[in-house]
Design a protein around this motif. Structure first.
Motif, PDB file in Angstrom:
ATOM      1  N   ALA A   6       0.897  -1.139  -0.222  1.00  0.00           N
ATOM      2  CA  ALA A   6       0.110  -0.129   0.057  1.00  0.00           C
ATOM      3  C   ALA A   6       0.902   1.188  -0.022  1.00  0.00           C
ATOM      4  O   ALA A   6       0.537   2.225  -0.806  1.00  0.00           O
ATOM      5  CB  ALA A   6      -0.885   0.093   1.264  1.00  0.00           C
ATOM      6  N   ILE A   7       1.847   1.096   0.795  1.00  0.00           N
ATOM      7  CA  ILE A   7       3.003   2.326   0.755  1.00  0.00           C
ATOM      8  C   ILE A   7       3.403   2.924  -0.493  1.00  0.00           C
ATOM      9  O   ILE A   7       3.647   3.644  -0.813  1.00  0.00           O
ATOM     10  CB  ILE A   7       3.961   2.040   1.965  1.00  0.00           C
ATOM     11  N   GLU A   8       3.855   1.496  -0.868  1.00  0.00           N
ATOM     12  CA  GLU A   8       4.747   1.657  -2.456  1.00  0.00           C
ATOM     13  C   GLU A   8       3.827   2.297  -3.410  1.00  0.00           C
ATOM     14  O   GLU A   8       4.246   2.737  -4.271  1.00  0.00           O
ATOM     15  CB  GLU A   8       5.415   0.364  -2.706  1.00  0.00           C
ATOM     16  N   THR A   9       2.445   1.813  -3.302  1.00  0.00           N
ATOM     17  CA  THR A   9       1.492   2.249  -4.396  1.00  0.00           C
ATOM     18  C   THR A   9       1.697   3.961  -4.516  1.00  0.00           C
ATOM     19  O   THR A   9       1.428   4.381  -5.685  1.00  0.00           O
ATOM     20  CB  THR A   9       0.051   1.723  -4.069  1.00  0.00           C
ATOM     21  N   PHE A  10       1.636   4.570  -3.291  1.00  0.00           N
ATOM     22  CA  PHE A  10       1.663   5.914  -3.440  1.00  0.00           C
ATOM     23  C   PHE A  10       3.046   6.326  -3.157  1.00  0.00           C
ATOM     24  O   PHE A  10       3.196   7.809  -2.862  1.00  0.00           O
ATOM     25  CB  PHE A  10       0.729   6.386  -2.423  1.00  0.00           C
TER      26      PHE A  10
END
Length: 165
Positions: free
Chosen positions: A98-102
């Protein structure tokens, strides 16, 4: 602004209806956010009776959901920028995906689901929020969802409950 955040409803499957505890909060919501794995368009219709619904699709959602909801999106609520993603994928934890997505996108809040594990914490200046599931607690002691209050300040809370009817 009161935002009710839920996800991983898996209806039908893990439940037949949305729990009354969740619906009680939806009745006073300004916005409802779903983190994916709706499983059926009926969930969208049920939530839409209460407030505007925004969300993303998850790994068990079929075409009727994926046509209406993207895999990820950024929404602006007042002065707050919120990134929404289900969080499924290969390798790493759901939180890391989730963090890497943004990565590189300045956000105040990242909201994700998939793991069914409720979480509320900060990473640097970004609030990370997973509402868990109101219908499938897996090995956890309680069902859950979240409420995000946005005014001059941001206030978030996880709601835990035992009866999914």
């Amino acid at each position: 602004m009161k935002i009710v955040i839920t996800g991983d409803t898996h209806i039908p499957g893990r439940g037949k209806v949305l729990p009354s505890r969740l619906l009680k909060e939806c009745a006073t919501a300004d916005l409802i956010v779903h983190t994916g794995d709706w499983k059926s368009i009926e969930v969208v219709q049920m939530l839409s009776e209460f407030a505007e619904v925004k969300g993303v699709s998850g790994n068990v959602d079929e075409e009727d959901i994926t046509e209406q909801f993207p895999l990820q999106q950024v929404i602006q609520v007042g002065h707050v920028k919120i990134g929404l993603v289900h969080g499924h994928g290969e390798k790493k934890t759901t939180e890391k995906r989730a963090i890497e997505t943004f990565e590189g996108v300045p956000l105040d809040v990242i909201v994700f689901g998939h793991s069914h594990i409720p979480m509320l914490r900060y990473m640097n200046k970004t609030l990370l929020l997973n509402p868990g599931s109101p219908t499938d607690k897996r090995k956890l002691p309680h069902y859950s969802f979240a409420i995000l209050h946005i005014e001059e300040e941001i206030r978030a809370e996880l709601i835990f409950f035992d009866d999914k009817t």
